[in-house]
Design an enzyme around this catalytic site. Structure first.
Site, PDB file in Angstrom:
ATOM      1  N   GLN A  82       5.124 -11.129  16.411  1.00  0.00           N
ATOM      2  CA  GLN A  82       5.850 -11.443  15.170  1.00  0.00           C
ATOM      3  C   GLN A  82       6.519 -10.219  14.564  1.00  0.00           C
ATOM      4  O   GLN A  82       7.459 -10.319  13.793  1.00  0.00           O
ATOM      5  CB  GLN A  82       4.880 -12.021  14.123  1.00  0.00           C
ATOM      6  CG  GLN A  82       4.342 -13.373  14.513  1.00  0.00           C
ATOM      7  CD  GLN A  82       3.015 -13.685  13.851  1.00  0.00           C
ATOM      8  OE1 GLN A  82       2.974 -14.355  12.844  1.00  0.00           O
ATOM      9  NE2 GLN A  82       1.913 -13.198  14.418  1.00  0.00           N
ATOM     10  N   ARG A  90      -2.015 -32.692  24.015  1.00  0.00           N
ATOM     11  CA  ARG A  90      -2.961 -31.780  23.357  1.00  0.00           C
ATOM     12  C   ARG A  90      -2.600 -31.496  21.904  1.00  0.00           C
ATOM     13  O   ARG A  90      -1.449 -31.685  21.501  1.00  0.00           O
ATOM     14  CB  ARG A  90      -2.969 -30.428  24.080  1.00  0.00           C
ATOM     15  CG  ARG A  90      -3.737 -30.451  25.358  1.00  0.00           C
ATOM     16  CD  ARG A  90      -3.630 -29.111  26.060  1.00  0.00           C
ATOM     17  NE  ARG A  90      -4.523 -29.090  27.199  1.00  0.00           N
ATOM     18  CZ  ARG A  90      -4.453 -28.220  28.185  1.00  0.00           C
ATOM     19  NH1 ARG A  90      -3.513 -27.296  28.183  1.00  0.00           N
ATOM     20  NH2 ARG A  90      -5.315 -28.239  29.172  1.00  0.00           N
ATOM     21  N   GLY A 105       0.827  -1.218   0.000  1.00  0.00           N
ATOM     22  CA  GLY A 105       0.000   0.000   0.000  1.00  0.00           C
ATOM     23  C   GLY A 105       0.851   1.253   0.000  1.00  0.00           C
ATOM     24  O   GLY A 105       0.641   2.187  -0.788  1.00  0.00           O
ATOM     25  N   MET A 120       0.335 -14.353  11.464  1.00  0.00           N
ATOM     26  CA  MET A 120      -0.009 -13.299  10.495  1.00  0.00           C
ATOM     27  C   MET A 120       0.380 -13.716   9.077  1.00  0.00           C
ATOM     28  O   MET A 120       0.714 -14.875   8.832  1.00  0.00           O
ATOM     29  CB  MET A 120       0.691 -12.008  10.876  1.00  0.00           C
ATOM     30  CG  MET A 120       0.093 -11.316  12.074  1.00  0.00           C
ATOM     31  SD  MET A 120       0.961  -9.754  12.383  1.00  0.00           S
ATOM     32  CE  MET A 120      -0.136  -8.998  13.580  1.00  0.00           C
ATOM     33  N   GLY A 121       0.366 -12.771   8.163  1.00  0.00           N
ATOM     34  CA  GLY A 121       0.754 -13.064   6.782  1.00  0.00           C
ATOM     35  C   GLY A 121      -0.243 -12.567   5.758  1.00  0.00           C
ATOM     36  O   GLY A 121      -0.053 -12.722   4.558  1.00  0.00           O
ATOM     37  N   GLU A 174      -3.425 -16.616   9.272  1.00  0.00           N
ATOM     38  CA  GLU A 174      -4.660 -15.857   9.549  1.00  0.00           C
ATOM     39  C   GLU A 174      -5.576 -15.774   8.327  1.00  0.00           C
ATOM     40  O   GLU A 174      -6.789 -15.643   8.459  1.00  0.00           O
ATOM     41  CB  GLU A 174      -4.317 -14.449  10.047  1.00  0.00           C
ATOM     42  CG  GLU A 174      -3.548 -13.620   9.003  1.00  0.00           C
ATOM     43  CD  GLU A 174      -3.175 -12.221   9.473  1.00  0.00           C
ATOM     44  OE1 GLU A 174      -3.524 -11.834  10.596  1.00  0.00           O
ATOM     45  OE2 GLU A 174      -2.519 -11.506   8.689  1.00  0.00           O
ATOM     46  N   ASP A 196       5.077 -10.159   5.766  1.00  0.00           N
ATOM     47  CA  ASP A 196       4.271 -11.111   4.979  1.00  0.00           C
ATOM     48  C   ASP A 196       5.076 -11.687   3.805  1.00  0.00           C
ATOM     49  O   ASP A 196       4.716 -12.722   3.267  1.00  0.00           O
ATOM     50  CB  ASP A 196       3.021 -10.417   4.425  1.00  0.00           C
ATOM     51  CG  ASP A 196       2.204  -9.765   5.522  1.00  0.00           C
ATOM     52  OD1 ASP A 196       2.316 -10.207   6.679  1.00  0.00           O
ATOM     53  OD2 ASP A 196       1.456  -8.807   5.231  1.00  0.00           O
TER      54      ASP A 196
END
Ligand code: F6P
Length: 359
Positions: free
Chosen positions: A285, A176, A118, A183-184, A236, A141
Site C-alpha cells: 500500500q 470463498r 509524530g 493499513m490505516g 488493521e 492513513d
C-alpha cells in the site's frame, strides 16, 4: 552574499508522493534563487549533518513519478520526542542544539519537514524552540486533522481497490470469502475508500467495533441469495465489539497493529462453514509509483511550502482544504486525529450501497 538555503527532510513511514513534494520544492525554490539541501534518513540526518545532498531541478528530474523518498527516511533512531512531566511531548535541549548546529553548518535558513503526526509534532517542538520550520503533511492513513487529504492516500486507496478486484475473481472461482487486511492505523479511511472503490461486500473499521453475530448473519444472507463469493476489507485497527485491537511483534521487537484479518477469517469460517482465506496487503500500500493525483498534490504542496518560506511564514503546515492548497498553524494541525464519524458522507454512501460496516 550567499544564496538563501532551504533544508528539507522526509521523516517517519514513507508513502507515495514524497518525491513529488521534493521535486515541487526544488523547482519552486530554484525559480526564487534558493538552494535546497536534503538531509538524509529523516531527522537522523540532522545528527549527521555532513551526509547532506544538494538538490537541483536537473538532478531531480522525473522523480515526481517514483515511489519512496530519494532522501531516505526513518521512524526510529535517536531523534525522538519524549514525555515531559505533564505527559506532553518534548524534545531534549541536546536534540534542539544538534538540529540548530546542523542547520548552521549547512548554512540553512529554514527547514521543511515532510512527515505524519509524530514527525510534525517534532517539527512543532523545533519551531517552538525558535527554528524556522514548515511542515508538509504525509500519510497513507489520511488521519491528520486540518487537511482534507494527505498525499499518499490516493495511491494507497488505488492499491486496496486493485487488491479487492483481484481477490474477487479467485473468490468467485472457489465460492470463498476472502478477507483483505489493510493499513490505516487507528482510522478506517483507507479501508473505507479502498473497499468502496474495489466493490467490497464488507468493510470493518476501527471507528465501528463490529458485531460478530451480525457479520455472520450478513454472510449467510448473501449466501442464501445465491452470491458465490464475498470480499471483506478489514482495517488493521478494527476490533470486535467484544474484543480489542490485535497487535503483533515485528522482527525488531516493535509492536504493530496486525492480525484482525485472521480473527475475522476464523470467526466467519467457524460459524458458517464457508471456506475463508486472509491476505494482508501490508507495505504494497505504501510502495510503488504515486497516482496522478498524488503527483499533482505532492508538487503543489512542495510549491506552497516554498511560498511559505519565501513569505517568512514559519511554524505553518501546508494543507488542502475545500479543493485548494492552503496552510494552517502547525500547532493546530498536530495532536488531533481525523476519524470517521457517523456523519461522514462516505460512511452513509457505503451503507446505501449495501456494504456491511460491522453494525
Ligand atoms: O502510518 C503509516 C503506516 O503505514 C500505518 O498504516 C501502519 O500501521 C504503519 O505505518 C506501519 O509501520 P511500519 O512500516 O513501521 O511497519
Amino acid at each position: 552574499m550567499p544564496a538563501p538555503r532551504l533544508g528539507i527532510l522526509t521523516a517517519g513511514g514513507d508513502c507515495a508522493g514524497l518525491n513529488a513534494v521534493i521535486r515541487g520544492i526544488v523547482c519552486a525554490a530554484a525559480r526564487r534563487n534558493i538552494e535546497v539541501v536534503g538531509f538524509t534518513e529523516g531527522y537522523e540526518g540532522l545528527l549527521h549533518p555532513a551526509s547532506t545532498r544538494i538538490l537541483t531541478p536537473a538532478g531531480t528530474r522525473g522523480i515526481e513519478s517514483t515511489g519512496g523518498t530519494v532522501l531516505g527516511s526513518t521512524n526510529k533512531g535517536r531523534f525522538q520526542l519524549r514525555r515531559g512531566p505533564g505527559g506532553e511531548s518534548i524534545l531534549s535541549d541536546a536534540l534542539v542544539r544538534a538540529a540548530r548546529q546542523a542547520l548552521d553548518q549547512n548554512r540553512v535558513d529554514a527547514l521543511i519537514v515532510m512527515g505524519g503526526d509524530g514527525s510534525l509534532r517534532t517539527a512543532l517542538q523545533l519551531s517552538r524552540a525558535g527554528l524556522r520550520v514548515i511542515g508538509v503533511p504525509k500519510t497513507i492513513d489520511n488521519d491528520l486533522d486540518s487537511t482534507d487529504v494527505t498525499f499518499g492516500f490516493d495511491t494507497a486507496v488505488a492499491r486496496v481497490a486493485g487488491a479487492v478486484e483481484n481477490l474477487r475473481s479467485t473468490a468467485e472461482s472457489h465460492r470463498r470469502l476472502l478477507v483483505l487486511e489493510v493499513m490505516g492505523r487507528h482510522t478506517g479511511w483507507l479501508a473505507l475508500h479502498g473497499g468502496v472503490a474495489g466493490g467490497a461486500d464488507i468493510i470493518l473499521l476501527p471507528e465501528i467495533p463490529f458485531d460478530g453475530d451480525l457479520l455472520t448473519k450478513f454472510v449467510r444472507e448473501l449466501e442464501r441469495r445465491g452470491q458465490r463469493s464475498l470480499v471483506a476489507v478489514v482495517a488493521e485497527g478494527s476490533r470486535a465489539k467484544t474484543g480489542r485491537q490485535i497487535r503483533r511483534q515485528t522482527s525488531t521487537g516493535d509492536s504493530r497493529l496486525g492480525g484482525i484479518g485472521n480473527y475475522v477469517e476464523s470467526l466467519v469460517a467457524s460459524r458458517t462453514g464457508r471456506e475463508t482465506r486472509t491476505c494482508s496487503l501490508g507495505h504494497l500500500q505504501r510502495g510503488g509509483a504515486p497516482t496522478a493525483f498524488d503527483r499533482v498534490l505532492g508538487q503543489q504542496f512542495g510549491v506552497r511550502a516554498v511560498e511559505l518560506a519565501g513569505d517568512g511564514m514559519f511554524g505553518r503546515m501546508v494543507s488542502y482544504r475545500f479543493g485548494s492548497v492552503t496552510d494552517v498553524a502547525l500547532a493546530d494541525a498536530v495532536n488531533r486525529r481525523r476519524v470517521i464519524s457517523p456523519d461522514t458522507q462516505m460512511l452513509r454512501h457505503a451503507r446505501a450501497l449495501g456494504i456491511f460496516l460491522g453494525d
